[in-house]
Design a protein around this motif. Structure first.
Motif, short mmCIF file in Angstrom:
data_model
loop_
_atom_site.label_atom_id
_atom_site.label_comp_id
_atom_site.label_asym_id
_atom_site.label_seq_id
_atom_site.Cartn_x
_atom_site.Cartn_y
_atom_site.Cartn_z
N LYS A 676 77.09 51.20 -10.75
CA LYS A 676 76.05 51.93 -10.02
C LYS A 676 76.35 52.02 -8.54
O LYS A 676 76.15 53.04 -7.90
N TYR A 677 76.85 50.89 -7.98
CA TYR A 677 77.09 50.88 -6.53
C TYR A 677 78.52 51.30 -6.18
O TYR A 677 79.03 50.93 -5.12
N ASP A 701 84.48 45.36 -7.87
CA ASP A 701 84.42 46.83 -7.76
C ASP A 701 84.95 47.25 -6.41
O ASP A 701 85.24 46.39 -5.57
N GLY A 705 79.86 47.74 -1.47
CA GLY A 705 80.02 46.40 -0.86
C GLY A 705 78.69 45.85 -0.37
O GLY A 705 77.70 46.58 -0.26
N VAL A 706 78.73 44.56 -0.09
CA VAL A 706 77.50 43.89 0.42
C VAL A 706 77.84 43.24 1.74
O VAL A 706 78.74 42.40 1.80
N ARG A 720 66.47 44.59 -2.10
CA ARG A 720 67.45 45.68 -2.23
C ARG A 720 68.02 45.97 -0.86
O ARG A 720 67.33 45.90 0.15
N LEU A 721 69.31 46.30 -0.83
CA LEU A 721 69.93 46.61 0.46
C LEU A 721 69.40 47.96 0.98
O LEU A 721 69.27 48.16 2.17
N GLY A 731 66.69 51.30 -8.23
CA GLY A 731 66.76 49.93 -8.79
C GLY A 731 65.49 49.17 -8.44
O GLY A 731 64.77 49.56 -7.51
N THR A 732 65.24 48.10 -9.18
CA THR A 732 64.01 47.32 -8.94
C THR A 732 64.26 46.11 -8.05
O THR A 732 63.33 45.46 -7.60
N GLY A 735 67.53 42.70 -10.92
CA GLY A 735 68.73 42.39 -11.69
C GLY A 735 69.44 41.12 -11.25
O GLY A 735 69.67 40.21 -12.05
N LEU A 736 69.77 41.04 -9.98
CA LEU A 736 70.53 39.86 -9.51
C LEU A 736 69.67 38.59 -9.54
O LEU A 736 70.18 37.51 -9.78
N SER A 760 82.90 44.87 -3.65
CA SER A 760 82.56 43.45 -3.72
C SER A 760 82.93 42.86 -5.07
O SER A 760 83.17 43.60 -6.03
N PHE A 762 81.51 40.01 -7.75
CA PHE A 762 80.49 39.04 -8.15
C PHE A 762 81.15 38.00 -9.03
O PHE A 762 81.88 38.34 -9.95
P1 ADP Z 1 68.83 46.82 -8.22
O1 ADP Z 1 67.94 47.08 -9.35
O2 ADP Z 1 68.36 47.36 -6.93
O3 ADP Z 1 70.24 47.09 -8.48
P2 ADP Z 1 69.77 44.13 -8.16
O4 ADP Z 1 69.03 42.85 -8.03
O5 ADP Z 1 70.65 44.28 -9.28
O6 ADP Z 1 68.71 45.30 -8.05
O7 ADP Z 1 70.59 44.26 -6.84
C1 ADP Z 1 70.02 44.01 -5.62
C2 ADP Z 1 70.70 44.74 -4.55
O8 ADP Z 1 72.03 44.27 -4.33
C3 ADP Z 1 70.89 46.18 -4.83
O9 ADP Z 1 69.78 46.94 -4.48
C4 ADP Z 1 72.10 46.55 -4.04
O10 ADP Z 1 71.69 46.91 -2.76
C5 ADP Z 1 72.89 45.29 -3.99
N1 ADP Z 1 74.01 45.30 -4.96
C6 ADP Z 1 74.01 44.79 -6.19
N2 ADP Z 1 75.19 44.89 -6.78
C7 ADP Z 1 75.99 45.52 -5.87
C8 ADP Z 1 77.34 45.92 -5.87
N3 ADP Z 1 78.14 45.69 -6.92
N4 ADP Z 1 77.84 46.54 -4.77
C9 ADP Z 1 77.03 46.71 -3.70
N5 ADP Z 1 75.77 46.38 -3.65
C10 ADP Z 1 75.22 45.76 -4.73
#
Ligand code: ADP
Length: 787
Positions: A676-677, A701, A705-706, A720-721, A731-732, A735-736, A760, A762
């Motif tokens: 997605k990102y 990926d 990036g973060v 969320r960023l 996104g909600t 997930g993370l 980034s 993970f």
């Molecule tokens: P969302 O449903 O927004 O994806 P997540 O909890 O999965 O919620 O992710 C939180 C936030 O972390 C995301 O909104 C995104 O900004 C950032 N993020 C997650 N995975 C990535 C990634 N692989 N690359 C960049 N940013 C990421």
């Protein structure tokens, strides 16, 4: 005593003849046959005269006479020479020269010899009588002298302020001096060998007698302290001393004794030792009530017969906390008496009056009228009389601001009267006792305050006290923790200087550049204001999160709903004929968006289960490669064309201890995010490798990036960023958060790293199964904890 005559002749027949002639004189005759023997006899006895032959072998008569005259002991003895041949003048003169008094020539005329000897014997007799007379005279003079000296000695003894006595070797008194009679008031006619024992205090007498018995035979100096009764019935301490007077031969002739009044010194000594004991007692404990009870007993034993202590209680009532007498029976009696005749609290005399006035009271001699006045009825008077009260004093326990109580002393010993000195001692005791009472009370207050302070310190709410001048006086540990301001920095400063916009209610406050939400309540007291406050920053943050959630989730829900709604509306239109491919497309939109909706709802459900701890993990050995492959295959079904997926698993990876379904969910989330990102596409690489106790899964990926500073926050719930979705990626933010919680539950770890060229990685580490199996019982515990 008969006179003796020494007869010296070398021929026994001559001696016999002399003896025969002298016999009628009735003298003691000592006959010897040589000069040597004569000298020996002269050493032993006293002779009236010596009859001596001139011609003798060995020492002759003249030589013997010379020797006799040389010796002091025999020089005075008259010598009569008896000679047959030496009639020549020359001889006669020599005889007189050496000290002869007469010559008798042979043949001896018995009459002449007897008469001459008689003259010397008479002379000797006279001398002896004279000597005897002289000796007698001397003796008489001596005894007269002695008598005179004894009289003088007694006159001296009588003039002495001390008591002096003499006793014989059996310890029986033979003489008392004047002072004895003056002090004791005893009549001279009552004098007797043991009368003194009636004047020694019965408590001291056994000690005195024992001491006397021990010293009488040995002649050791007798020294002992005892109380002696005076004419007025009072007892005064005396130091008794006696020394033996010895005869010339060494034996004890008699004893001379003295008794010195040491009462004042003794009393001061006793008072000092009493004060020391009392001081010890007071300083030993903070329980002043027990101390005062002990001190009352001490006083009753040592300085008075009765002692009581009254204390002013907190409510102002006066309570007797101690009543002491040496004899417990007396206490019972006094208590009964008081129960029957309760004392009048408004009496102008006694402890309550002393406490009221704060002034001591001293009645050196209690007059019978006073008792009669105090008595309620005749029986009461009779009963009080039995106590034999003789002297009274009462001193207040003066505290700094008020009278704390009083100590009462009563004497019941005839003759013992309290005086100004006693009052001084009592006042000193009262001063110390008051100090002890005050200290103990102060200590208790401090202790109570300290306890309150400890409670304040340990409670979770911040508490601060501001005095009426606005100065901070108390700042508890929670206040420190919440505000980050140390107690030492704020105590004594003004609240408005430290926290300018401080006020009651729920207000945001900036402290050290941090915004804090505090819920402050206040209580105003006489001394100032107490504030209690609670940190609501967390709650506030949650509150804002909740608001974020509503925004995000509603947005996230609204998008698929709008699509579904639109598609459905279009399908329902009757005015236009939909072609088959379009219908199929619209139905696909509905099904896809419904899936997304259910995914969002699932995530919300899962997150809430994780929050409330309701999610169970079924931990078992799982094959990491298989799980990764399954998830990769699932992702392939919807991966965009510009994203390339790859899997790289190390050889012979061990099993991991995890809940297989939950681990799949974690990997699925991470792979989906990576896709997605990466809006520009690129490679999403999954790698599996062993790491000491873990198996590491990395999902790499080359997408957005973060940023480093956000790397820890993205795992927070709803974070969320790009909350506004400027990048167009929805996104909600759950997930993370879900990933982190699931990984934590199997004791794994998760974090994100930035790739050098962008994008980034993970990283998830899940414990190996070996670990899990070897700690089977612990895993059970873990499961229980999780449940
Ligand atoms: P969302 O449903 O927004 O994806 P997540 O909890 O999965 O919620 O992710 C939180 C936030 O972390 C995301 O909104 C995104 O900004 C950032 N993020 C997650 N995975 C990535 C990634 N692989 N690359 C960049 N940013 C990421």
């Amino acid at each position: 005593m008969r006179a003796s005559l020494l007869l010296v002749d070398d021929r026994p027949e001559n001696l016999l003849a002399l003896e025969a002639i002298l016999e009628p004189l009735g003298l003691t005759l000592v006959s010897v046959t040589s000069g040597t023997e004569a000298l020996k006899e002269l050493l032993l006895g006293d002779f009236a005269a010596i009859l001596m032959d001139v011609q003798m072998p060995g020492i002759d008569g003249f030589e013997l006479a010379e020797l006799i005259k040389q010796r002091e002991r025999s020089a005075h003895i008259p010598i009569i020479f008896v000679t047959a041949i030496s009639k020549e003048e020359q001889h006669v003169f020599r005889g007189y020269d050496v000290g002869a008094v007469d010559y008798i020539f042979k043949p001896i005329d018995p009459e002449i010899l007897r008469s001459k000897v008689s003259v010397f014997v008479d002379l000797w007799e006279k001398n002896r009588q004279l000597a005897e007379q002289a000796a007698e005279l001397h003796r008489r003079e001596l005894s007269e002298l002695q008598q005179e000296s004894e009289e003088r000695y007694r006159a001296l003894a009588d003039a002495m302020p001390q008591i002096v006595w003499t006793s014989n070797t059996d310890g029986e008194t033979t003489y008392f001096n004047e002072q004895w009679f003056v002090y004791t008031g005893m009549a001279r006619s009552q004098s007797g060998p043991t009368v003194w024992t009636q004047y020694v205090h019965s408590d001291d007498l056994p000690r005195v007698l024992a001491h006397r018995e021990a010293t009488l035979p040995t002649g050791a100096t007798f020294e002992v302290e005892y109380r002696l009764r005076a004419a007025d019935g009072s007892w005064r301490w005396h130091l008794g001393r006696a020394v033996p007077i010895r005869r010339e031969q060494g034996g004890i002739a008699f004893w001379v004794g003295t008794a010195t009044d040491i009462h004042d010194r003794k009393v001061i000594e006793d008072q000092r030792s009493f004060m020391i004991s009392a001081g010890d007692e007071l300083s030993r404990t903070l329980d002043y009530r027990t101390s005062l009870v002990n001190i009352a007993q001490l006083a009753a034993n040592e300085i008075a017969d009765w002692c009581s202590v009254h204390i002013v209680e907190n409510d102002g009532t006066i309570r007797e906390i101690a009543l002491a007498h040496r004899d417990p029976a007396m206490i019972t009696f006094a208590r009964e008496l008081r129960d029957r005749y309760p004392p009048d609290p408004d009496s102008p005399t006694g402890a309550p009056a002393v406490i009221r006035r704060g002034e001591p009271e001293l009645v050196p001699e209690i007059p019978p009228e006073l008792l009669r006045e105090a008595a309620i009825d005749d029986l009461h008077y009779e009963l009080i009389e039995q106590l034999g009260l003789s002297s009274y004093m009462c001193v207040p326990l003066q505290g700094r601001d008020s009278v704390l109580g009083a100590i009462t002393f009563v004497s019941a010993s005839p003759g013992v009267q309290f005086d100004a000195d006693d009052l001084k001692v009592a006042s000193e005791l009262a001063r110390r006792a008051a100090m002890a009472v005050e200290n103990a009370r102060l200590y208790r207050q401090t202790e109570e305050r300290a306890q309150a302070a400890r409670v304040l310190a340990s409670i979770g709410d911040g508490v601060l006290l501001v005095d009426r001048g606005g100065v901070i006086r108390l700042w508890n540990a929670a206040a420190e923790r919440i505000t980050g301001l140390a107690e030492t920095d704020v105590l004594g400063t003004r609240l408005e200087d430290v926290l300018p916009n401080w006020s009651a209610g729920t207000t945001p406050m900036e402290i050290h550049g941090h915004e804090l939400w505090l819920a402050v309540s206040e209580v105003r007291t006489e001394d100032g204001t107490v504030y209690a406050f609670r940190d609501l920053t967390q709650e506030r943050a949650l509150e804002s999160l909740r608001q974020d959630l509503v925004a995000t989730v509603s947005h996230e829900l609204r998008t698929p709903l709008a699509a579904i709604y639109g598609a459905a509306l279009t399908l329902r239109r009757e005015d236009i004929e939909l072609e088959e491919p379009l219908r199929g497309k619209l139905l696909e939109v509905i099904s896809e968006e419904s899936g997304r909706l259910s995914e969002i709802v699932n995530d919300l459900l899962l997150a809430s289960q994780l929050d409330t701890g309701k999610l169970q993990a079924n931990v078992e050995a799982c094959d990491p490669v298989e799980i990764a492959r399954l998830e990769l295959d699932a992702a392939r079904t919807h991966v965009p064309a510009n994203v390339e997926l790859s899997l790289d698993a190390a050889e012979g990876l061990p099993a991991v201890a995890a809940d297989a379904g939950q681990l799949r969910q974690v990997l699925s989330n991470l792979i989906d995010n990576a896709i997605k990102y990466s809006p520009q596409g690129g490679r999403v690489a999954i790698a599996l490798e062993p790491r000491d106790r873990y198996v590491r899964f990395s999902i790499r990926d080359s997408g957005l990036g973060v940023p480093r500073e956000e790397q820890s926050r993205i795992f927070e719930k709803f974070y969320r960023l790009d909350p506004d979705m400027k990048q167009g990626i929805g996104g909600t933010g759950l997930g993370l958060y879900i990933c982190r919680e699931l990984v934590r539950r199997v004791e794994g770890r998760i974090w994100v790293e930035s790739n050098p060229g962008g994008g980034s990685t993970f990283v998830v580490e899940i414990p190996r199964d070996a670990n899990h199996v070897s700690n089977g019982s612990r895993s059970g515990d873990r499961a229980a904890a999780r449940a």
